[in-house]
Design a protein around this motif. Structure first.
Motif, PDB file in Angstrom:
ATOM      1  N   LEU A  23     -13.513 101.724 -24.717  1.00  8.64           N
ATOM      2  CA  LEU A  23     -14.151 101.967 -23.414  1.00  8.64           C
ATOM      3  C   LEU A  23     -15.418 101.120 -23.264  1.00  8.64           C
ATOM      4  N   ASP A  24     -16.215 101.021 -24.338  1.00  6.51           N
ATOM      5  CA  ASP A  24     -17.434 100.213 -24.275  1.00  6.51           C
ATOM      6  C   ASP A  24     -17.099  98.740 -24.037  1.00  6.51           C
ATOM      7  N   GLY A  25     -16.063  98.250 -24.742  1.00  7.99           N
ATOM      8  CA  GLY A  25     -15.677  96.853 -24.578  1.00  7.99           C
ATOM      9  C   GLY A  25     -15.199  96.573 -23.163  1.00  7.99           C
ATOM     10  N   ILE A  26     -14.448  97.500 -22.596  1.00  7.49           N
ATOM     11  CA  ILE A  26     -13.925  97.320 -21.237  1.00  7.49           C
ATOM     12  C   ILE A  26     -15.068  97.376 -20.222  1.00  7.49           C
ATOM     13  N   GLU A  27     -16.009  98.286 -20.440  1.00 10.58           N
ATOM     14  CA  GLU A  27     -17.163  98.353 -19.536  1.00 10.58           C
ATOM     15  C   GLU A  27     -17.951  97.044 -19.556  1.00 10.58           C
ATOM     16  N   ARG A  28     -18.112  96.493 -20.745  1.00 11.59           N
ATOM     17  CA  ARG A  28     -18.853  95.237 -20.872  1.00 11.59           C
ATOM     18  C   ARG A  28     -18.153  94.130 -20.078  1.00 11.59           C
ATOM     19  N   LEU A  29     -16.829  94.066 -20.170  1.00 12.44           N
ATOM     20  CA  LEU A  29     -16.072  93.062 -19.410  1.00 12.44           C
ATOM     21  C   LEU A  29     -16.238  93.289 -17.913  1.00 12.44           C
ATOM     22  N   HIS A  30     -16.175  94.552 -17.509  1.00  5.97           N
ATOM     23  CA  HIS A  30     -16.325  94.897 -16.087  1.00  5.97           C
ATOM     24  C   HIS A  30     -17.671  94.417 -15.553  1.00  5.97           C
ATOM     25  N   LEU A  31     -18.748  94.718 -16.305  1.00  5.40           N
ATOM     26  CA  LEU A  31     -20.094  94.350 -15.871  1.00  5.40           C
ATOM     27  C   LEU A  31     -20.273  92.837 -15.861  1.00  5.40           C
ATOM     28  N   ALA A  32     -19.510  92.139 -16.714  1.00  3.74           N
ATOM     29  CA  ALA A  32     -19.631  90.678 -16.783  1.00  3.74           C
ATOM     30  C   ALA A  32     -18.730  89.972 -15.772  1.00  3.74           C
ATOM     31  N   GLY A  33     -18.021  90.757 -14.950  1.00 11.19           N
ATOM     32  CA  GLY A  33     -17.167  90.155 -13.922  1.00 11.19           C
ATOM     33  C   GLY A  33     -15.910  89.506 -14.461  1.00 11.19           C
ATOM     34  N   TRP A  34     -15.374  90.066 -15.525  1.00 17.13           N
ATOM     35  CA  TRP A  34     -14.170  89.511 -16.153  1.00 17.13           C
ATOM     36  C   TRP A  34     -12.979  89.509 -15.205  1.00 17.13           C
ATOM     37  N   THR A  35     -12.209  88.411 -15.224  1.00 18.68           N
ATOM     38  CA  THR A  35     -10.900  88.392 -14.567  1.00 18.68           C
ATOM     39  C   THR A  35      -9.898  87.755 -15.530  1.00 18.68           C
ATOM     40  N   SER A  36      -8.611  88.119 -15.378  1.00 19.58           N
ATOM     41  CA  SER A  36      -7.611  87.560 -16.292  1.00 19.58           C
ATOM     42  C   SER A  36      -7.453  86.063 -16.020  1.00 19.58           C
ATOM     43  N   THR A  37      -7.601  85.687 -14.766  1.00 18.33           N
ATOM     44  CA  THR A  37      -7.500  84.262 -14.427  1.00 18.33           C
ATOM     45  C   THR A  37      -8.586  83.469 -15.144  1.00 18.33           C
ATOM     46  N   GLY A  38      -9.798  84.012 -15.101  1.00 16.13           N
ATOM     47  CA  GLY A  38     -10.909  83.358 -15.777  1.00 16.13           C
ATOM     48  C   GLY A  38     -10.705  83.292 -17.274  1.00 16.13           C
ATOM     49  N   ALA A  39     -10.175  84.381 -17.839  1.00 12.52           N
ATOM     50  CA  ALA A  39      -9.968  84.430 -19.285  1.00 12.52           C
ATOM     51  C   ALA A  39      -8.938  83.399 -19.711  1.00 12.52           C
ATOM     52  N   ARG A  40      -7.870  83.257 -18.920  1.00 13.43           N
ATOM     53  CA  ARG A  40      -6.846  82.265 -19.257  1.00 13.43           C
ATOM     54  C   ARG A  40      -7.399  80.853 -19.115  1.00 13.43           C
ATOM     55  N   ARG A  41      -8.195  80.648 -18.087  1.00 15.34           N
ATOM     56  CA  ARG A  41      -8.764  79.310 -17.863  1.00 15.34           C
ATOM     57  C   ARG A  41      -9.677  78.934 -19.031  1.00 15.34           C
ATOM     58  N   ALA A  42     -10.436  79.954 -19.513  1.00  9.98           N
ATOM     59  CA  ALA A  42     -11.396  79.685 -20.592  1.00  9.98           C
ATOM     60  C   ALA A  42     -10.689  79.231 -21.859  1.00  9.98           C
ATOM     61  N   VAL A  43      -9.476  79.704 -22.070  1.00 11.35           N
ATOM     62  CA  VAL A  43      -8.744  79.359 -23.293  1.00 11.35           C
ATOM     63  C   VAL A  43      -8.257  77.918 -23.234  1.00 11.35           C
ATOM     64  N   GLN A  44      -7.923  77.479 -22.014  1.00 10.20           N
ATOM     65  CA  GLN A  44      -7.308  76.144 -21.879  1.00 10.20           C
ATOM     66  C   GLN A  44      -8.283  75.013 -22.157  1.00 10.20           C
TER      67      GLN A  44
END
Lengths: 239, 239
Positions: free
Chosen positions: A218-239
């Motif tokens: 839950l803490d990890g997910i909250e941190r992602l939420h507050l940081a504006g995480w999106t799956s699109t962004g996460a995939r782009r970051a890997v590439q």
DNA sequence: ACCTGAACACCGTTCAAGT
DNA sequence: ACCTGAACACCGTTCAAGT
């Protein structure tokens, strides 16, 4: 004819069949492994085939049992922050399922989630969305929470690898799996200390382990939420 | 007598029995549910009881199958940071198990972890300890990682709740479980966008979900490690 | 409508016997 | 040493029949 021989007031309905099946699995050591259509029929004082008027087959019987149990989960609390609300609902699911140790295995073994399970998942997603999480993050959060959503984790690790107090066997196991032995010894030491009153405690407490894992997630997910995480962004970051 | 009728060069040993059982479960749709001692014997051109010379009973057969599969996990890489090393080993476990879809369920259903499973868990704890984590934190980290340690998660959520393309059924499901429907629609949209090349992607990709959850957990555990977390301290904080 | 009897096609496993 | 045949005590489920 005596009552016990054949006369039956209530002529057997789906509810009575499911309740008897749940009671049987709760009572028997083997849980649903020990449950057969034939033994359930005998328990109800009826011939096996009579059950098939109220339940299509054994799989539907198991699904009905699961829904009976999962239906007992408390509705989500209103008003709390999303993390607290999800935490509360998941712990409520855990309380409901711990009274029926056979339930987790059956839920996983069924080919499709039952309506009550879908209802529970839908309610948890609802809490995440009400807390402002995007549908995208809510989706991935549900995956991260995984089996814990229903209040259970696989007890793979603390299933005592033999329940063997034989010191010879224990020593051989410790030699082969040194890290497991060290971790187990640490837990045992912390527990003993707690009993002596010389420390606050530790040891291997189901409830504590469950809440530890739940809170890390839950803490990890909250941190992602507050940081504006999106799956699109996460995939782009890997590439 | 022809070769197919009875003459057999290699007189059946434990290894051949286990290999045939694994091959059978891999090939059959039902996995180990479709496997019976009788059918396995028939496959080996032998009478059912012949198997009992090489395997004590069906449970031991299943345990042997699990060890055959789990034995294929790569040894941990040396030198990397602990998080990377754990990540690599868990993903290796995932690769080994994904070739045998029946394996996760069997591992969970067995009454005790098999030697190969214990060896894998011991190796992962070893990586955490080598990275400087206390035995205490390593213990709780193993609980948090849970089933993911072996490269699988319960596919509870993305088991498509009917695989039903019937739009009428889908609409009724969406009405009853609005949050599930929204999340599913988001995933489908992201996937379509990825195919069109108009976005990097999203959708429900097993591998992505698995790594997402794994990383949330590993990041959370690293944060606790760096903050000097102890279970004693955590319990004291609650009181 | 609800229940029954007899039967079918399976299970895992034991035991005494064969080679 | 390794395999076999026959048997035991179970399964889930179908079908035609009873009341």
């Amino acid at each position: 004819m005596s009552e016990s021989e054949g006369v039956r007031r209530t002529p057997l309905n789906r509810e009575r069949v499911l309740a008897a099946a749940v009671a049987f699995a709760d009572r028997e050591a083997g849980g649903t492994d020990a449950l057969s259509m034939r033994k359930l029929a005998q328990e109800l004082g009826v011939v096996p085939m009579a059950l098939y008027k109220h339940v299509a087959n054994k799989e539907e019987l198991l699904a009905g049992m699961v829904d009976t149990v999962v239906g007992g989960i408390d509705p989500p609390a209103a008003g709390a922050d999303w993390k607290g609300a999800v935490r509360e609902r998941v712990l409520s699911a855990r309380r409901a399922l711990r009274r029926h140790p056979w339930a987790p295995r059956v839920i996983e073994a069924l080919p499709a989630p039952t309506p009550a399970v879908l209802g529970h998942l839908d309610a948890v997603i609802g809490l995440l969305r009400a807390g402002g999480l995007s549908a995208d993050l809510a989706h991935h959060a549900m995956h991260a929470l995984g089996g814990r959503l229903l209040g259970f984790t696989q007890e793979l690790f603390d299933a005592s690898p033999e329940a063997a107090p034989d010191p010879g066997v224990a020593a051989r196991l410790a030699a082969r799996y040194p890290h497991i032995a060290e971790v187990a010894a640490t837990a045992a030491h912390a527990e003993r200390a707690a009993e002596d009153g010389t420390a606050v405690g530790g040891g291997c407490d189901d409830q504590f382990e469950f809440e530890f894992a739940l809170d890390v997630l839950l803490d990890g997910i909250e941190r992602l939420h507050l940081a504006g995480w999106t799956s699109t962004g996460a995939r782009r970051a890997v590439q």
